[in-house]
Design a protein around this motif. Structure first.
Motif, mmCIF file in Angstrom:
data_model
loop_
_atom_site.group_PDB
_atom_site.id
_atom_site.type_symbol
_atom_site.label_atom_id
_atom_site.label_comp_id
_atom_site.label_asym_id
_atom_site.label_seq_id
_atom_site.Cartn_x
_atom_site.Cartn_y
_atom_site.Cartn_z
ATOM 1 N N PHE A 54 0.827 -1.205 0.000
ATOM 2 C CA PHE A 54 0.000 0.000 0.000
ATOM 3 C C PHE A 54 0.863 1.256 0.000
ATOM 4 O O PHE A 54 1.919 1.293 0.634
ATOM 5 C CB PHE A 54 -0.874 0.038 1.259
ATOM 6 N N ASP A 55 0.394 2.274 -0.706
ATOM 7 C CA ASP A 55 0.921 3.623 -0.546
ATOM 8 C C ASP A 55 0.517 4.067 0.872
ATOM 9 O O ASP A 55 -0.675 4.176 1.177
ATOM 10 C CB ASP A 55 0.287 4.518 -1.616
ATOM 11 N N ALA A 56 1.522 4.299 1.729
ATOM 12 C CA ALA A 56 1.254 4.554 3.149
ATOM 13 C C ALA A 56 0.319 5.755 3.346
ATOM 14 O O ALA A 56 -0.584 5.717 4.191
ATOM 15 C CB ALA A 56 2.583 4.788 3.884
ATOM 16 N N GLU A 57 0.526 6.781 2.543
ATOM 17 C CA GLU A 57 -0.265 7.997 2.697
ATOM 18 C C GLU A 57 -1.741 7.741 2.362
ATOM 19 O O GLU A 57 -2.639 8.179 3.071
ATOM 20 C CB GLU A 57 0.303 9.052 1.749
ATOM 21 N N ARG A 58 -1.950 7.026 1.276
ATOM 22 C CA ARG A 58 -3.329 6.737 0.864
ATOM 23 C C ARG A 58 -3.998 5.764 1.829
ATOM 24 O O ARG A 58 -5.204 5.833 2.061
ATOM 25 C CB ARG A 58 -3.346 6.142 -0.544
ATOM 26 N N LEU A 59 -3.200 4.846 2.372
ATOM 27 C CA LEU A 59 -3.743 3.891 3.344
ATOM 28 C C LEU A 59 -4.268 4.630 4.565
ATOM 29 O O LEU A 59 -5.331 4.298 5.105
ATOM 30 C CB LEU A 59 -2.645 2.900 3.744
ATOM 31 N N ASP A 60 -3.536 5.667 4.965
ATOM 32 C CA ASP A 60 -3.939 6.444 6.143
ATOM 33 C C ASP A 60 -5.267 7.165 5.941
ATOM 34 O O ASP A 60 -5.944 7.498 6.915
ATOM 35 C CB ASP A 60 -2.845 7.488 6.491
#
Lengths: 266, 266
Positions: A54-60
């Motif tokens: 996952f793209d960490a930012e989008r996951l958040d």
């Protein structure tokens, strides 16, 4: 959940390799799926992936990525620095979600008695994807891809097949001449020259549709095994049809005739 | 014959720009054709190019390049250092021959009374090329491309159309809604939802086949103008067909029916 922040990370290097469509270095036949639709379809049809990235930012931000991460579980999930996640994307506006999965390798059936698609050395991934998408739309559930046909689970094929991988059983690296011995329905070759016009020839409800290489057509050895040899009647003085267009015409001509009979029988 | 040996040469820079599919900076609508087949077809259908560009080394070997150079004449021909010539190529093994030409801009006919293809904001060059190739094979001689459809004479479209550009008259940057007022045959829209099944609906011998954007289909305004609204009957639970595959099925269903009548009338 594991976090990757360096492009020197060994797993990230492996992901990059798979994203570019190169085969994995081990025997596991690993491939990378990109995007919500494909990853959700995988989860639904095959269960958890080897790794979900996952793209960490989008996951958040929560939403469907968070739901996917929860379905996969922390052990197999990996968050990735946004610029690294974007580096894996093969499309202009990626969705920040990738599944590393083991591509299915179904056994050849003992008898091939279903309506099916045979691809002989089709080399363009867009053509293979469109062929699978068209076959799925025509109601075909099985495809047999020769050695020399490009890998079905590569990113480009996945992209143009638009989910057909989950509506069909795909056999790859098949020796089609040997598989012919398992065939209990007619082999139907589409030819550039010779054969009978598609619209005039009786078409069985089930056959193996043989589609050949973009430049050369099907191999002469395979074409010689065909019980049915057809061509699509075209206007004079033009180049032949693209293989995926020719397949669309053949498969839906068969569908038209048998749909019609099913309707009449009601 | 002029010789280019530097990538700083102004003409070479312009060629590079055209090779990448970007529009020319002047009003002349210049485009670059690559390969023997396309250049020979241009010469046959449209006469001499603005410039013919040759890989100098291959030109020296004689053969078909030399024949082309003689047909074009020294004034419009340019020899190019091999590495510079290769830099213009969009394919893996180029043939060392390029024509810089002015793409045809035919006037709209006063009445559109022929069987024809209407493309509404088709964005993938491979799709546009395959659509033209398929239409030419179905005997269609005219295409109308909306503003927002990618440029027909771009390298990628030329490559996948395989010569259809020379079997058809291509109108580009067309306001299709306005062109509809010139239409004297039915407008036939292929829809993802609604409409009648293609195989059950009467098809006229001539109509304007409207094919829409890959994601959204044809614009609602255009679709509302259609007298004929059809869909291709597909298996349930799969994504829709690729637009070029759907077009192949529609155009050859029309061809099948009218070919049949022509044969019966003999």
């Amino acid at each position: 959940m594991k976090y990757i922040s360096s492009r020197d990370n060994a797993l990230y290097k492996q992901l990059l390799r798979l994203a570019s469509g190169r085969p994995s270095r081990d025997a596991a036949n690993l491939v990378l799926l990109e995007g919500l639709n494909l990853c959700q379809a995988w989860l639904q049809h095959h269960g958890a992936p080897v790794r979900a990235v996952f793209d960490a930012e989008r996951l958040d931000r929560g939403g469907p990525l968070r739901a996917l991460a929860e379905a996969v579980g922390d052990a197999a999930s990996i968050a990735c620095e946004p610029r690294l996640a974007r580096g894996l994307s093969q499309v202009e506006s990626g969705q920040g979600i990738y599944f590393m999965v083991e591509a299915p390798r179904p056994d050849l059936p003992e008898y091939i008695d279903h309506n099916c698609l045979w691809l002989d050395r089709i080399q363009d991934p867009g053509n293979v994807g469109t062929l699978l998408r068209t076959a799925a739309a025509a109601g075909i559930r099985h495809a047999y891809l020769s050695t020399g046909t490009c890998a079905a689970w590569s990113p480009k094929v996945l992209r143009s097949a638009q989910g057909a991988h989950f509506a069909m059983t795909l056999h790859e690296q098949v020796d089609l001449a040997a598989a012919h011995e398992r065939l209990t329905v007619p082999l139907a070759a589409t030819l550039l020259e010779g054969g009978e016009p598609l619209f005039d020839v009786p078409l069985p409800e089930r056959c193996a549709w043989l589609m050949g290489n973009e430049g050369q057509g099907a191999s002469p050895e395979l074409a010689a095994l065909a019980q049915l040899r057809v061509y699509v009647p075209q206007a004079p003085y033009v180049e032949s049809l693209n293989v995926a267009a020719a397949a669309a015409i053949c498969l839906f001509e068969q569908r038209r005739r048998w749909l019609g009979r099913a309707v009449q029988a009601q």
